[in-house]
Design an enzyme around this catalytic site. Sequence first.
Site, PDB file in Angstrom:
ATOM      1  N   LYS A  22       4.898 -16.146 -31.223  1.00 54.50           N
ATOM      2  CA  LYS A  22       5.949 -16.886 -30.547  1.00 54.50           C
ATOM      3  C   LYS A  22       7.419 -16.972 -30.604  1.00 54.50           C
ATOM      4  O   LYS A  22       8.368 -16.735 -30.433  1.00 54.50           O
ATOM      5  CB  LYS A  22       5.604 -18.195 -30.876  1.00 54.50           C
ATOM      6  CG  LYS A  22       3.905 -18.366 -29.505  1.00 54.50           C
ATOM      7  CD  LYS A  22       3.282 -19.162 -29.191  1.00 54.50           C
ATOM      8  CE  LYS A  22       2.394 -19.944 -31.169  1.00 54.50           C
ATOM      9  NZ  LYS A  22       1.358 -19.302 -31.024  1.00 54.50           N
ATOM     10  N   ILE A  23       7.102 -16.814 -32.189  1.00 53.86           N
ATOM     11  CA  ILE A  23       8.809 -17.673 -32.620  1.00 53.86           C
ATOM     12  C   ILE A  23       9.579 -15.661 -32.632  1.00 53.86           C
ATOM     13  O   ILE A  23      10.457 -15.853 -32.603  1.00 53.86           O
ATOM     14  CB  ILE A  23       8.704 -17.925 -33.944  1.00 53.86           C
ATOM     15  CG1 ILE A  23       8.382 -19.650 -33.521  1.00 53.86           C
ATOM     16  CG2 ILE A  23       9.970 -18.054 -34.749  1.00 53.86           C
ATOM     17  CD1 ILE A  23       8.233 -20.280 -35.174  1.00 53.86           C
ATOM     18  N   CYS A  72       5.395 -14.442 -39.939  1.00 51.00           N
ATOM     19  CA  CYS A  72       3.930 -14.429 -39.513  1.00 51.00           C
ATOM     20  C   CYS A  72       3.376 -15.883 -40.623  1.00 51.00           C
ATOM     21  O   CYS A  72       4.212 -16.546 -41.491  1.00 51.00           O
ATOM     22  CB  CYS A  72       3.747 -13.350 -40.340  1.00 51.00           C
ATOM     23  SG  CYS A  72       4.791 -12.988 -42.004  1.00 51.00           S
ATOM     24  N   SER A  89       9.454 -19.453 -42.057  1.00 52.03           N
ATOM     25  CA  SER A  89       8.416 -19.066 -41.476  1.00 52.03           C
ATOM     26  C   SER A  89       7.310 -20.915 -42.692  1.00 52.03           C
ATOM     27  O   SER A  89       7.106 -21.939 -42.543  1.00 52.03           O
ATOM     28  CB  SER A  89       7.323 -18.061 -41.441  1.00 52.03           C
ATOM     29  OG  SER A  89       6.082 -17.936 -40.758  1.00 52.03           O
ATOM     30  N   ARG A  90       7.085 -20.388 -44.009  1.00 47.79           N
ATOM     31  CA  ARG A  90       6.481 -20.758 -45.264  1.00 47.79           C
ATOM     32  C   ARG A  90       7.295 -19.796 -46.707  1.00 47.79           C
ATOM     33  O   ARG A  90       6.663 -18.715 -46.125  1.00 47.79           O
ATOM     34  CB  ARG A  90       4.850 -20.358 -44.989  1.00 47.79           C
ATOM     35  CG  ARG A  90       3.858 -21.515 -43.797  1.00 47.79           C
ATOM     36  CD  ARG A  90       4.215 -23.308 -43.742  1.00 47.79           C
ATOM     37  NE  ARG A  90       3.561 -24.222 -43.180  1.00 47.79           N
ATOM     38  CZ  ARG A  90       4.428 -24.718 -41.894  1.00 47.79           C
ATOM     39  NH1 ARG A  90       5.410 -23.877 -41.515  1.00 47.79           N
ATOM     40  NH2 ARG A  90       3.316 -25.400 -41.150  1.00 47.79           N
ATOM     41  N   GLU A 124       7.922 -27.030 -51.708  1.00 46.77           N
ATOM     42  CA  GLU A 124       8.962 -27.782 -51.152  1.00 46.77           C
ATOM     43  C   GLU A 124       8.554 -29.168 -50.759  1.00 46.77           C
ATOM     44  O   GLU A 124       8.858 -29.968 -51.077  1.00 46.77           O
ATOM     45  CB  GLU A 124       8.750 -27.752 -50.164  1.00 46.77           C
ATOM     46  CG  GLU A 124       7.576 -27.656 -48.670  1.00 46.77           C
ATOM     47  CD  GLU A 124       8.613 -26.674 -47.305  1.00 46.77           C
ATOM     48  OE1 GLU A 124       8.775 -25.563 -46.951  1.00 46.77           O
ATOM     49  OE2 GLU A 124       7.508 -27.761 -46.201  1.00 46.77           O
ATOM     50  N   HIS A 166      13.344 -27.565 -44.501  1.00 48.33           N
ATOM     51  CA  HIS A 166      12.311 -27.290 -43.469  1.00 48.33           C
ATOM     52  C   HIS A 166      12.932 -28.539 -42.171  1.00 48.33           C
ATOM     53  O   HIS A 166      12.089 -29.115 -41.555  1.00 48.33           O
ATOM     54  CB  HIS A 166      11.278 -27.969 -44.140  1.00 48.33           C
ATOM     55  CG  HIS A 166       9.517 -27.829 -42.948  1.00 48.33           C
ATOM     56  ND1 HIS A 166       8.668 -27.029 -44.208  1.00 48.33           N
ATOM     57  CD2 HIS A 166       9.442 -27.424 -41.859  1.00 48.33           C
ATOM     58  CE1 HIS A 166       7.982 -26.285 -43.120  1.00 48.33           C
ATOM     59  NE2 HIS A 166       8.112 -26.626 -41.618  1.00 48.33           N
TER      60      HIS A 166
HETATM   61  P1  NAD Z   1       2.219 -17.304 -34.168  1.00 48.27           P
HETATM   62  O1  NAD Z   1       1.083 -17.554 -34.431  1.00 48.27           O
HETATM   63  O2  NAD Z   1       2.525 -17.197 -32.309  1.00 48.27           O
HETATM   64  O3  NAD Z   1       2.634 -15.889 -34.667  1.00 48.27           O
HETATM   65  C1  NAD Z   1       2.325 -15.219 -35.927  1.00 48.27           C
HETATM   66  C2  NAD Z   1       2.773 -13.979 -35.622  1.00 48.27           C
HETATM   67  O4  NAD Z   1       1.715 -12.911 -36.906  1.00 48.27           O
HETATM   68  C3  NAD Z   1       1.034 -12.994 -34.803  1.00 48.27           C
HETATM   69  O5  NAD Z   1       1.206 -12.667 -34.054  1.00 48.27           O
HETATM   70  C4  NAD Z   1       0.129 -12.488 -35.858  1.00 48.27           C
HETATM   71  O6  NAD Z   1      -1.026 -11.255 -35.571  1.00 48.27           O
HETATM   72  C5  NAD Z   1       1.011 -12.351 -36.884  1.00 48.27           C
HETATM   73  N1  NAD Z   1       0.729 -12.068 -37.772  1.00 48.27           N
HETATM   74  C6  NAD Z   1      -0.498 -12.328 -39.131  1.00 48.27           C
HETATM   75  N2  NAD Z   1      -0.630 -11.637 -40.282  1.00 48.27           N
HETATM   76  C7  NAD Z   1       0.521 -10.983 -40.087  1.00 48.27           C
HETATM   77  C8  NAD Z   1       0.403 -10.784 -41.578  1.00 48.27           C
HETATM   78  N3  NAD Z   1       0.266 -10.118 -42.148  1.00 48.27           N
HETATM   79  N4  NAD Z   1       1.512  -8.976 -41.571  1.00 48.27           N
HETATM   80  C9  NAD Z   1       2.210  -9.797 -40.336  1.00 48.27           C
HETATM   81  N5  NAD Z   1       1.842 -10.178 -39.329  1.00 48.27           N
HETATM   82  C10 NAD Z   1       1.427 -11.270 -39.128  1.00 48.27           C
HETATM   83  O7  NAD Z   1       2.602 -17.773 -34.344  1.00 48.27           O
HETATM   84  P2  NAD Z   1       3.963 -18.825 -34.670  1.00 48.27           P
HETATM   85  O8  NAD Z   1       3.994 -20.040 -33.620  1.00 48.27           O
HETATM   86  O9  NAD Z   1       5.499 -17.988 -34.301  1.00 48.27           O
HETATM   87  O10 NAD Z   1       5.050 -19.113 -36.148  1.00 48.27           O
HETATM   88  C11 NAD Z   1       4.913 -18.566 -37.374  1.00 48.27           C
HETATM   89  C12 NAD Z   1       5.108 -19.418 -38.360  1.00 48.27           C
HETATM   90  O11 NAD Z   1       6.266 -20.377 -38.308  1.00 48.27           O
HETATM   91  C13 NAD Z   1       4.296 -20.884 -38.647  1.00 48.27           C
HETATM   92  O12 NAD Z   1       2.850 -19.696 -38.971  1.00 48.27           O
HETATM   93  C14 NAD Z   1       4.317 -21.383 -39.505  1.00 48.27           C
HETATM   94  O13 NAD Z   1       3.980 -21.236 -40.423  1.00 48.27           O
HETATM   95  C15 NAD Z   1       5.791 -21.322 -38.994  1.00 48.27           C
HETATM   96  N6  NAD Z   1       6.259 -22.375 -38.509  1.00 48.27           N
HETATM   97  C16 NAD Z   1       8.067 -22.467 -38.831  1.00 48.27           C
HETATM   98  C17 NAD Z   1       8.495 -23.906 -38.119  1.00 48.27           C
HETATM   99  C18 NAD Z   1       9.728 -24.660 -38.943  1.00 48.27           C
HETATM  100  O14 NAD Z   1      10.120 -26.081 -39.433  1.00 48.27           O
HETATM  101  N7  NAD Z   1      10.606 -23.705 -40.194  1.00 48.27           N
HETATM  102  C19 NAD Z   1       8.171 -23.965 -36.812  1.00 48.27           C
HETATM  103  C20 NAD Z   1       7.052 -23.875 -36.878  1.00 48.27           C
HETATM  104  C21 NAD Z   1       6.691 -22.787 -37.446  1.00 48.27           C
END
Ligand code: NAD
Length: 347
Positions: free
Chosen positions: A170-171, A221, A249-250, A279, A311
């Site tokens: 999604k992101i 991811c 992401s993380r 963090e 964050h």
């Molecule tokens: P999502 O589940 O929609 O997308 C994650 C994508 O990563 C998926 O398409 C998945 O197939 C892919 N993926 C999984 N394993 C992988 C790998 N080994 N190599 C490459 N791609 C891989 O999640 P999202 O909503 O897009 O969120 C992504 C991440 O953003 C979350 O996991 C979260 O940790 C982080 N996040 C951070 C904040 C922030 O405030 N900084 C807020 C929301 C989410």
Amino acid sequence: MRDRLHLFHGSLKLPGMKVIFYSMKSYDEHYFSQANEDERYELVFHEFKLDANSAKLAAGAEAVCAFVNDHLDRATLEVLHQGGTQFLAMRCAGFNNVDLRAAQELGISVVRVPAYSPYAVAEHTLALLLALNRRLYRAYNRVREGNFSLEGLVGFDLHGKTVGVVGTGKIGLEVVRLFKGFGCEVLCNDVKENDAALELGVTYVTREVLLARSDIVTLHCPLVEATRHMIDAAAIAEMKSGVMLLNTSRGALVDTSAVIGGLKSGKIGYLGIDVYEEEDNLFFEDQSTRIMQDDVFARLLTFPNVLITGHQAFLTSHALTQIAGTTLQNLEELSETGSCANQLFCS
Ligand code: NAD
């Protein structure tokens, strides 16, 4: 019966489910109180984190609501279970801090907010990039001091650059859309291809090719065992010299010590991060009067080409409204039907 009746605004009402919140900030309280205007729930807000010790304070409550840096290991979940907690509502998308197996064994149902605003995080990623590239943090301070020198502020055109997006969920998809808007070539890597990204004209490549060809690498991811330290010394060696690395992401997707090595050698030209491996001990609190104990983080702060936010990528009013609404909706679904579309199960 008398015990179960509470007096609200002069009228008799059955109390709703009691939800104990941990790691709460004033902005969380505001949006959750707004989402609970009809007082469907009895909300108890705690500022401190959830761990095996503070979990005792949830005794007697059906539901607990936690956030990204709360400690939801087996020990904490056992205390919650002993206190009668049936539902754990994560008010975030990531759930790497929850021992899902332990929760399942203890019969605690776990829900999360899988999507609240991919735009918020995607836009913050671009904010980091633009601020780093055009040195906005330096320019801001200079101008305030009457220093209008442009020395050291040279940036690059984003147009025409190659961007590597790791994770096109999604992101990542919204990040792709934004980079496409800037006229970038976008390379992607994911365990599965996203048709919507393909329609935007991206090319899926292996992680090795992405690292070798990208001027900017941005991580979207989840943190799982396969992705932990995906950017390590070997990955950095594969990258273009002067690459910009972005991580919203993380933190543990990146081996911070290896990144410091890359910054020192010049291999990494810019680093923009909203998350950090350790963090947990730093973010979300005012630490300005304390002595920094984390030497790795302290070293990161010394680089002129590193921009760190604590964050905050999710922190928009739209996202907070969505998070509060979906979290309470998740609990309603769980308590009424015993299951929820946003429920998490261990694999
Ligand atoms: P999502 O589940 O929609 O997308 C994650 C994508 O990563 C998926 O398409 C998945 O197939 C892919 N993926 C999984 N394993 C992988 C790998 N080994 N190599 C490459 N791609 C891989 O999640 P999202 O909503 O897009 O969120 C992504 C991440 O953003 C979350 O996991 C979260 O940790 C982080 N996040 C951070 C904040 C922030 O405030 N900084 C807020 C929301 C989410």
